[in-house]
Motif scaffolding. Structure first.
Motif, PDB file in Angstrom:
ATOM      1  N   PRO A  27       1.237  -1.405  -0.194  1.00 54.02           N
ATOM      2  CA  PRO A  27      -0.057  -0.097   0.238  1.00 54.02           C
ATOM      3  C   PRO A  27       0.373   0.945   0.172  1.00 54.02           C
ATOM      4  O   PRO A  27       0.689   2.201  -0.446  1.00 54.02           O
ATOM      5  CB  PRO A  27      -1.183   0.010   1.683  1.00 54.02           C
ATOM      6  CG  PRO A  27      -0.996  -1.398   1.754  1.00 54.02           C
ATOM      7  CD  PRO A  27       0.307  -2.470   1.476  1.00 54.02           C
ATOM      8  N   PHE A  28       2.108   0.963   1.139  1.00 59.27           N
ATOM      9  CA  PHE A  28       2.894   2.816   0.654  1.00 59.27           C
ATOM     10  C   PHE A  28       3.120   2.375  -0.558  1.00 59.27           C
ATOM     11  O   PHE A  28       3.914   3.951  -1.295  1.00 59.27           O
ATOM     12  CB  PHE A  28       3.795   2.237   1.955  1.00 59.27           C
ATOM     13  CG  PHE A  28       3.411   2.009   3.178  1.00 59.27           C
ATOM     14  CD1 PHE A  28       2.622   3.206   3.373  1.00 59.27           C
ATOM     15  CD2 PHE A  28       3.045   0.646   3.868  1.00 59.27           C
ATOM     16  CE1 PHE A  28       1.891   2.744   4.748  1.00 59.27           C
ATOM     17  CE2 PHE A  28       2.618   0.642   4.892  1.00 59.27           C
ATOM     18  CZ  PHE A  28       1.832   1.945   5.681  1.00 59.27           C
ATOM     19  N   GLU A  29       4.194   1.745  -1.204  1.00 64.26           N
ATOM     20  CA  GLU A  29       4.542   1.912  -2.597  1.00 64.26           C
ATOM     21  C   GLU A  29       3.465   3.084  -3.195  1.00 64.26           C
ATOM     22  O   GLU A  29       4.131   3.718  -4.599  1.00 64.26           O
ATOM     23  CB  GLU A  29       4.662   1.179  -3.137  1.00 64.26           C
ATOM     24  CG  GLU A  29       5.846   0.087  -2.638  1.00 64.26           C
ATOM     25  CD  GLU A  29       6.223  -0.855  -3.442  1.00 64.26           C
ATOM     26  OE1 GLU A  29       5.848  -0.893  -4.604  1.00 64.26           O
ATOM     27  OE2 GLU A  29       7.403  -1.894  -2.746  1.00 64.26           O
ATOM     28  N   ARG A  30       2.127   3.146  -3.472  1.00 67.48           N
ATOM     29  CA  ARG A  30       1.569   3.696  -4.166  1.00 67.48           C
ATOM     30  C   ARG A  30       1.685   5.148  -3.952  1.00 67.48           C
ATOM     31  O   ARG A  30       0.777   5.814  -4.612  1.00 67.48           O
ATOM     32  CB  ARG A  30       0.010   3.575  -3.672  1.00 67.48           C
ATOM     33  CG  ARG A  30       0.000   2.025  -4.826  1.00 67.48           C
ATOM     34  CD  ARG A  30      -1.301   1.658  -5.216  1.00 67.48           C
ATOM     35  NE  ARG A  30      -2.308   0.996  -3.853  1.00 67.48           N
ATOM     36  CZ  ARG A  30      -2.148  -0.533  -4.034  1.00 67.48           C
ATOM     37  NH1 ARG A  30      -1.051  -1.361  -4.072  1.00 67.48           N
ATOM     38  NH2 ARG A  30      -3.059  -0.170  -2.693  1.00 67.48           N
ATOM     39  N   THR A  31       1.779   5.270  -2.524  1.00 60.04           N
ATOM     40  CA  THR A  31       1.861   6.793  -2.062  1.00 60.04           C
ATOM     41  C   THR A  31       3.332   7.454  -1.489  1.00 60.04           C
ATOM     42  O   THR A  31       3.071   8.722  -1.423  1.00 60.04           O
ATOM     43  CB  THR A  31       1.039   7.169  -0.388  1.00 60.04           C
ATOM     44  OG1 THR A  31       2.277   6.254  -0.237  1.00 60.04           O
ATOM     45  CG2 THR A  31      -0.029   6.276  -0.991  1.00 60.04           C
ATOM     46  N   VAL A  32       3.965   6.865  -1.424  1.00 62.11           N
ATOM     47  CA  VAL A  32       5.610   6.644  -1.411  1.00 62.11           C
ATOM     48  C   VAL A  32       5.842   7.930  -2.544  1.00 62.11           C
ATOM     49  O   VAL A  32       5.596   6.961  -3.248  1.00 62.11           O
ATOM     50  CB  VAL A  32       6.345   6.270  -0.557  1.00 62.11           C
ATOM     51  CG1 VAL A  32       6.965   5.535  -1.016  1.00 62.11           C
ATOM     52  CG2 VAL A  32       7.539   6.679   0.152  1.00 62.11           C
ATOM     53  N   ARG A  33       6.915   8.646  -2.146  1.00 60.53           N
ATOM     54  CA  ARG A  33       7.821   9.282  -3.412  1.00 60.53           C
ATOM     55  C   ARG A  33       8.925   8.093  -3.653  1.00 60.53           C
ATOM     56  O   ARG A  33       8.713   8.360  -5.021  1.00 60.53           O
ATOM     57  CB  ARG A  33       8.488  10.246  -3.118  1.00 60.53           C
ATOM     58  CG  ARG A  33       8.901  11.373  -4.140  1.00 60.53           C
ATOM     59  CD  ARG A  33      10.242  12.411  -3.614  1.00 60.53           C
ATOM     60  NE  ARG A  33       9.174  13.190  -3.389  1.00 60.53           N
ATOM     61  CZ  ARG A  33       9.088  14.459  -2.802  1.00 60.53           C
ATOM     62  NH1 ARG A  33       9.968  14.817  -2.325  1.00 60.53           N
ATOM     63  NH2 ARG A  33       7.770  15.121  -2.512  1.00 60.53           N
ATOM     64  N   PRO A  35       9.494   4.329  -3.904  1.00 60.71           N
ATOM     65  CA  PRO A  35       9.277   2.642  -3.856  1.00 60.71           C
ATOM     66  C   PRO A  35      10.772   2.018  -3.282  1.00 60.71           C
ATOM     67  O   PRO A  35      10.767   1.849  -2.498  1.00 60.71           O
ATOM     68  CB  PRO A  35       8.771   2.253  -4.855  1.00 60.71           C
ATOM     69  CG  PRO A  35       8.109   3.748  -5.891  1.00 60.71           C
ATOM     70  CD  PRO A  35       9.000   4.649  -4.879  1.00 60.71           C
ATOM     71  N   GLY A  36      11.776   2.646  -4.563  1.00 57.63           N
ATOM     72  CA  GLY A  36      12.822   1.468  -3.844  1.00 57.63           C
ATOM     73  C   GLY A  36      13.746   1.974  -3.064  1.00 57.63           C
ATOM     74  O   GLY A  36      13.712   0.761  -2.006  1.00 57.63           O
ATOM     75  N   ARG A  37      13.120   2.761  -2.392  1.00 63.34           N
ATOM     76  CA  ARG A  37      14.140   3.319  -1.141  1.00 63.34           C
ATOM     77  C   ARG A  37      12.836   2.546  -0.019  1.00 63.34           C
ATOM     78  O   ARG A  37      14.265   1.785   1.180  1.00 63.34           O
ATOM     79  CB  ARG A  37      13.915   5.324  -0.469  1.00 63.34           C
ATOM     80  CG  ARG A  37      14.529   5.600   0.556  1.00 63.34           C
ATOM     81  CD  ARG A  37      14.103   6.769   0.877  1.00 63.34           C
ATOM     82  NE  ARG A  37      15.395   7.420   0.877  1.00 63.34           N
ATOM     83  CZ  ARG A  37      16.053   9.109   0.499  1.00 63.34           C
ATOM     84  NH1 ARG A  37      14.772   9.675   0.746  1.00 63.34           N
ATOM     85  NH2 ARG A  37      17.180   9.342   1.142  1.00 63.34           N
ATOM     86  N   LEU A  38      12.027   2.717   0.391  1.00 61.81           N
ATOM     87  CA  LEU A  38      10.762   2.406   1.299  1.00 61.81           C
ATOM     88  C   LEU A  38      11.624   0.370   0.917  1.00 61.81           C
ATOM     89  O   LEU A  38      11.462  -0.277   1.632  1.00 61.81           O
ATOM     90  CB  LEU A  38       9.854   2.238   0.636  1.00 61.81           C
ATOM     91  CG  LEU A  38       8.628   1.186   1.196  1.00 61.81           C
ATOM     92  CD1 LEU A  38       8.563   1.761   2.934  1.00 61.81           C
ATOM     93  CD2 LEU A  38       7.224   1.851   0.759  1.00 61.81           C
ATOM     94  N   ARG A  39      11.382  -0.253  -0.215  1.00 61.29           N
ATOM     95  CA  ARG A  39      11.829  -1.370  -0.716  1.00 61.29           C
ATOM     96  C   ARG A  39      13.482  -1.522   0.505  1.00 61.29           C
ATOM     97  O   ARG A  39      13.086  -2.290   0.864  1.00 61.29           O
ATOM     98  CB  ARG A  39      12.003  -1.608  -1.767  1.00 61.29           C
ATOM     99  CG  ARG A  39      10.895  -1.706  -2.657  1.00 61.29           C
ATOM    100  CD  ARG A  39      10.269  -2.901  -3.580  1.00 61.29           C
ATOM    101  NE  ARG A  39       9.789  -2.302  -4.325  1.00 61.29           N
ATOM    102  CZ  ARG A  39      10.386  -1.341  -5.659  1.00 61.29           C
ATOM    103  NH1 ARG A  39      11.164  -1.552  -5.898  1.00 61.29           N
ATOM    104  NH2 ARG A  39       9.195  -0.675  -6.529  1.00 61.29           N
ATOM    105  N   TYR A 140      14.621  -7.623  -5.163  1.00 67.70           N
ATOM    106  CA  TYR A 140      13.798  -7.683  -5.203  1.00 67.70           C
ATOM    107  C   TYR A 140      13.294  -5.717  -4.627  1.00 67.70           C
ATOM    108  O   TYR A 140      12.432  -4.795  -4.829  1.00 67.70           O
ATOM    109  CB  TYR A 140      13.735  -7.184  -2.899  1.00 67.70           C
ATOM    110  CG  TYR A 140      12.196  -6.963  -2.192  1.00 67.70           C
ATOM    111  CD1 TYR A 140      11.000  -7.526  -2.693  1.00 67.70           C
ATOM    112  CD2 TYR A 140      12.762  -5.971  -1.647  1.00 67.70           C
ATOM    113  CE1 TYR A 140      10.094  -6.596  -2.237  1.00 67.70           C
ATOM    114  CE2 TYR A 140      11.868  -5.560  -0.973  1.00 67.70           C
ATOM    115  CZ  TYR A 140      10.156  -5.623  -1.028  1.00 67.70           C
ATOM    116  OH  TYR A 140       8.801  -5.757  -0.337  1.00 67.70           O
ATOM    117  N   VAL A 141      15.199  -5.152  -4.078  1.00 64.09           N
ATOM    118  CA  VAL A 141      14.902  -3.957  -4.434  1.00 64.09           C
ATOM    119  C   VAL A 141      14.420  -2.962  -5.763  1.00 64.09           C
ATOM    120  O   VAL A 141      13.739  -1.723  -5.164  1.00 64.09           O
ATOM    121  CB  VAL A 141      16.348  -2.996  -3.954  1.00 64.09           C
ATOM    122  CG1 VAL A 141      16.271  -1.463  -3.786  1.00 64.09           C
ATOM    123  CG2 VAL A 141      17.074  -3.402  -2.360  1.00 64.09           C
ATOM    124  N   VAL A 142      15.000  -3.571  -7.014  1.00 70.35           N
ATOM    125  CA  VAL A 142      13.965  -3.258  -8.001  1.00 70.35           C
ATOM    126  C   VAL A 142      12.752  -3.036  -8.374  1.00 70.35           C
ATOM    127  O   VAL A 142      12.735  -1.862  -9.244  1.00 70.35           O
ATOM    128  CB  VAL A 142      16.077  -4.299  -8.761  1.00 70.35           C
ATOM    129  CG1 VAL A 142      15.194  -3.082 -10.904  1.00 70.35           C
ATOM    130  CG2 VAL A 142      17.016  -3.009  -8.830  1.00 70.35           C
TER     131      VAL A 142
END
Length: 149
Positions: A27-33, A35-39, A140-142
């Motif tokens: 869910p956060f990948e759709r709202t975060v600037r 997503p790679g950093r979140l992963r 996973y990160v990419v």
């Protein structure tokens, strides 16, 4: 007793890791600037927790505990990236089961492909585990978790 049960700790942890990886960033990948950093943050937390679990077996054989955990965590990450969410756990579960059930010769030694059963000083097993972990983390990160359909 600990010598017999400690190999199960990383295997049990990595069996549920794909579910956590697939939902932690979803869910956060759709709202975060970024997503790679979140992963990357999720990956760091998962790997740190996995190696904490590996400490369960470090008293018996530290090299084997961390090597096997690296291999299983890498398989969990790869399963999360390349398999649907319902099957992402399969590599982290079936590979150890296959190795533990069929990986020993009649003479008692392990087959070369049974990396989890290799002696602690096996450089080939350590290198393979490091490569699988690195491949899983990078994938996973990419790419992130496989999309839910």
């Amino acid at each position: 007793m600990q010598a017999m049960l400690w190999p199960l700790a990383p295997a049990l942890f990595t069996a549920v890791l794909p579910v956590c990886l697939g939902t932690a960033a979803g869910p956060f990948e759709r709202t975060v600037r970024d997503p790679g950093r979140l992963r990357l943050l999720v990956t760091g937390a998962a790997v740190a927790l996995a190696f904490g679990v590996a400490l369960c077996g470090a008293a018996v054989s530290p090299a084997m505990a961390f090597r096997n955990t690296a291999l299983l965590v890498g398989l969990a990450f790869l399963g999360t990236v390349f398999l649907p969410a319902g099957a992402a756990w399969a590599p982290a579960v079936f590979v150890p089961v296959l190795m533990w059930l069929t990986g020993t010769r009649a003479t008692g030694g392990a087959y070369p492909w049974a990396v989890l059963l290799a002696p602690p000083a096996s450089a080939a097993a350590g290198a393979l585990s490091a490569v699988v972990l690195a491949a899983g983390v990078v994938a996973y990160v990419v790419r992130g978790p496989a999309p839910i359909r």
